[in-house]
Motif scaffolding. Structure first.
Motif: not given
Length: 192
Positions: A99, A180, A96
């Motif tokens: 991303a 992600e 995450a």
């Protein structure tokens, strides 16, 4: 009695030890505004606010200017990435976070990203620039493997660079969930 320089006036000659660094930063600015093909000694001199002779004194050829611009951009990028990684909690969701980082590069830092890739791609046609781009790659690998393992770090570095370029060019741009998912697959492997 000594005379004082007017405020705001740049020093010249040996009293201007930062001139070379200003010229290097100006080379990046020129590439950002005009692209690689717009990089000239004259444009860099104007951007750095130095005489034309200063650019050719410090950087005899355009490849010299490109090389210093690539080194400067790589050093700045690696420093920023290390600061970013140090700011992550040890238990952060790395997929995450990566991303989010990519999305920041293609939105808030888009011009910065374009300059870096212009310089990076220039190394494909100019062999003397390759060591600087390889050092950049090595720093990315080192950074990403510090959160994973050597093989995954190398995979993430390639994925990161490729995704940045693809996302910067894509219409429409991918969203953070797509990015992600790709990082998560690279880090965790396929679902069982």
């Amino acid at each position: 009695m000594a005379t004082r320089e007017p405020a705001g006036r740049r020093l010249r000659g040996p009293n201007d030890p930062e001139r070379r660094a200003r010229i290097a930063k100006a080379a990046i600015e020129v590439v950002a505004e005009r692209g690689i093909e717009g990089l000239t000694h004259r444009a860099v001199a104007a951007a750095a606010d130095v005489p034309l002779g200063s650019t050719t004194y410090h950087f005899a050829t355009l490849d010299d200017l490109l090389e210093v611009a690539l080194h400067e951009a790589a050093e700045n990028n690696v420093r920023e990435l290390r600061e970013w990684e140090q700011g992550l909690a040890p238990d952060a969701d790395f997929a995450a976070a990566l991303a989010e980082l990519v999305m920041g590069y293609i939105h808030e830092q888009y011009p910065h990203t374009v300059v870096e890739y212009d310089l990076y791609v220039a190394a494909m046609h100019r062999p003397r620039l390759r060591p600087a781009s390889a050092a950049w790659d090595d720093a990315l690998i080192e950074l990403f493997r510090s959160r994973t393992d050597p093989l995954t770090g190398r995979l993430l570095a390639g994925l990161f660079c490729g995704l940045l370029m693809q996302a910067a060019l894509a219409e429409p741009q991918p969203d953070d969930t797509e990015i992600e998912a790709l990082f998560r697959r690279a880090i965790e492997g396929p679902a069982a």
